[in-house]
Motif scaffolding. Structure first.
Motif, PDB file in Angstrom:
ATOM      1  N   ALA A 184      -5.187 -12.492  46.267  1.00 27.85           N
ATOM      2  CA  ALA A 184      -5.214 -11.435  47.276  1.00 27.85           C
ATOM      3  C   ALA A 184      -5.724 -11.990  48.600  1.00 27.85           C
ATOM      4  O   ALA A 184      -6.659 -12.787  48.630  1.00 27.85           O
ATOM      5  N   PRO A 185      -5.096 -11.599  49.692  1.00 27.44           N
ATOM      6  CA  PRO A 185      -5.566 -12.067  50.994  1.00 27.44           C
ATOM      7  C   PRO A 185      -6.953 -11.499  51.285  1.00 27.44           C
ATOM      8  O   PRO A 185      -7.286 -10.391  50.893  1.00 27.44           O
ATOM      9  N   ILE A 186      -7.704 -12.303  51.959  1.00 35.61           N
ATOM     10  CA  ILE A 186      -9.058 -11.878  52.321  1.00 35.61           C
ATOM     11  C   ILE A 186      -8.962 -11.054  53.594  1.00 35.61           C
ATOM     12  O   ILE A 186      -8.386 -11.490  54.586  1.00 35.61           O
ATOM     13  N   ALA A 187      -9.513  -9.856  53.548  1.00 37.69           N
ATOM     14  CA  ALA A 187      -9.484  -8.973  54.716  1.00 37.69           C
ATOM     15  C   ALA A 187     -10.770  -8.177  54.758  1.00 37.69           C
ATOM     16  O   ALA A 187     -11.357  -7.871  53.724  1.00 37.69           O
ATOM     17  N   LEU A 188     -11.184  -7.864  55.916  1.00 39.17           N
ATOM     18  CA  LEU A 188     -12.373  -7.043  56.071  1.00 39.17           C
ATOM     19  C   LEU A 188     -12.063  -5.609  55.669  1.00 39.17           C
ATOM     20  O   LEU A 188     -10.963  -5.123  55.912  1.00 39.17           O
ATOM     21  N   PRO A 189     -13.025  -4.932  55.068  1.00 40.27           N
ATOM     22  CA  PRO A 189     -12.806  -3.518  54.733  1.00 40.27           C
ATOM     23  C   PRO A 189     -12.858  -2.679  56.001  1.00 40.27           C
ATOM     24  O   PRO A 189     -13.847  -2.060  56.319  1.00 40.27           O
ATOM     25  N   ARG A 190     -11.763  -2.675  56.743  1.00 40.30           N
ATOM     26  CA  ARG A 190     -11.753  -2.064  58.065  1.00 40.30           C
ATOM     27  C   ARG A 190     -12.032  -0.577  58.043  1.00 40.30           C
ATOM     28  O   ARG A 190     -12.723  -0.069  58.904  1.00 40.30           O
ATOM     29  N   ARG A 191     -11.493   0.126  57.080  1.00 41.75           N
ATOM     30  CA  ARG A 191     -11.694   1.572  57.081  1.00 41.75           C
ATOM     31  C   ARG A 191     -13.165   1.918  56.956  1.00 41.75           C
ATOM     32  O   ARG A 191     -13.684   2.755  57.663  1.00 41.75           O
ATOM     33  N   ARG A 192     -13.847   1.259  56.016  1.00 44.29           N
ATOM     34  CA  ARG A 192     -15.269   1.545  55.861  1.00 44.29           C
ATOM     35  C   ARG A 192     -16.045   1.122  57.095  1.00 44.29           C
ATOM     36  O   ARG A 192     -16.958   1.804  57.528  1.00 44.29           O
ATOM     37  N   PHE A 193     -15.668  -0.026  57.640  1.00 39.60           N
ATOM     38  CA  PHE A 193     -16.344  -0.504  58.835  1.00 39.60           C
ATOM     39  C   PHE A 193     -16.152   0.486  59.990  1.00 39.60           C
ATOM     40  O   PHE A 193     -17.094   0.837  60.683  1.00 39.60           O
ATOM     41  N   LEU A 194     -14.916   0.948  60.158  1.00 45.46           N
ATOM     42  CA  LEU A 194     -14.652   1.889  61.238  1.00 45.46           C
ATOM     43  C   LEU A 194     -15.366   3.214  61.015  1.00 45.46           C
ATOM     44  O   LEU A 194     -15.898   3.802  61.951  1.00 45.46           O
ATOM     45  N   ARG A 195     -15.386   3.689  59.766  1.00 45.26           N
ATOM     46  CA  ARG A 195     -16.091   4.939  59.489  1.00 45.26           C
ATOM     47  C   ARG A 195     -17.580   4.806  59.784  1.00 45.26           C
ATOM     48  O   ARG A 195     -18.195   5.708  60.344  1.00 45.26           O
ATOM     49  N   ALA A 196     -18.151   3.668  59.397  1.00 43.69           N
ATOM     50  CA  ALA A 196     -19.575   3.453  59.668  1.00 43.69           C
ATOM     51  C   ALA A 196     -19.824   3.381  61.171  1.00 43.69           C
ATOM     52  O   ALA A 196     -20.806   3.923  61.684  1.00 43.69           O
ATOM     53  N   ALA A 197     -18.919   2.721  61.889  1.00 41.25           N
ATOM     54  CA  ALA A 197     -19.075   2.627  63.338  1.00 41.25           C
ATOM     55  C   ALA A 197     -18.939   3.993  63.993  1.00 41.25           C
ATOM     56  O   ALA A 197     -19.705   4.345  64.897  1.00 41.25           O
TER      57      ALA A 197
END
Length: 183
Positions: free
Chosen positions: A25-38
């Motif tokens: 699996a490609p390595i990717a940041l958990p953007r949705r969680r990061f954006l929700r936290a931001a």
């Protein structure tokens, strides 16, 4: 560095190049969680500053709905039936043989902000998931609807029935489940 250090480094780089690389699996940041936290942090800052639409959305969202949304996030990966369906159908106002307002994904007992309830997750084709929190005690929460951190919510407070809290990222799915539960 000495000449032997360079030779050693060159040999190690050559060895590392020959090792197989996992094509998983490609390595990717958990953007949705990061954006929700931001967004949550920004919303808290806006609320503390006393301005902003997100701060108003926070103030307009009942505390019990925010607690239900947090509960739903904690149990987002659960699937299955962990509770008898008859009392859940009754809590939703469905007859003993009436279908659920979508494909049943999760049915379990839960506690939201210290209040017992049922957590029911249904899926509607083409619309998405709706989480239903059917409280098992009378709670003074007004009927209403709104949006908070990418989550549409609606409280169905009907006479002679404990309130239902509906949560979904899709406004259309939320509307459809509310319609099916109220008919």
């Amino acid at each position: 560095m000495t000449p032997t250090d360079h030779e050693f480094d060159a040999r190690m780089r050559a060895l590392l190049r020959t090792l197989p690389v996992d094509g998983g699996a490609p390595i990717a940041l958990p953007r949705r969680r990061f954006l929700r936290a931001a967004i949550a942090a920004a919303g808290g800052a806006l609320l503390a500053g006393g301005a902003g639409g997100l701060g108003l959305a926070y103030a307009a969202t009942p505390a019990l709905v925010r607690a239900a949304a947090a509960h739903v996030r904690e149990e987002s990966g659960l699937r299955g039936e962990f509770a008898p369906l008859a009392p859940v159908r009754q809590a939703l106002g469905l007859g003993p043989n009436a279908p659920f307002p979508g494909t049943l994904q999760l049915c379990k007992r839960c506690v939201v902000a210290g209040r017992p309830g049922w957590h029911v997750s249904v899926f509607l084709d083409g619309l998405g998931y709706v989480q239903i929190i059917a409280l098992r005690e009378t709670v003074d929460i007004p009927a209403g609807r709104g949006w908070w951190l990418g989550e549409h919510w609606q409280v169905l407070a009907q006479p002679h029935r404990d309130p239902l809290i509906l949560l979904s990222p899709s406004a259309a799915a939320l509307h459809e489940v509310a319609r099916r539960l109220q008919s």
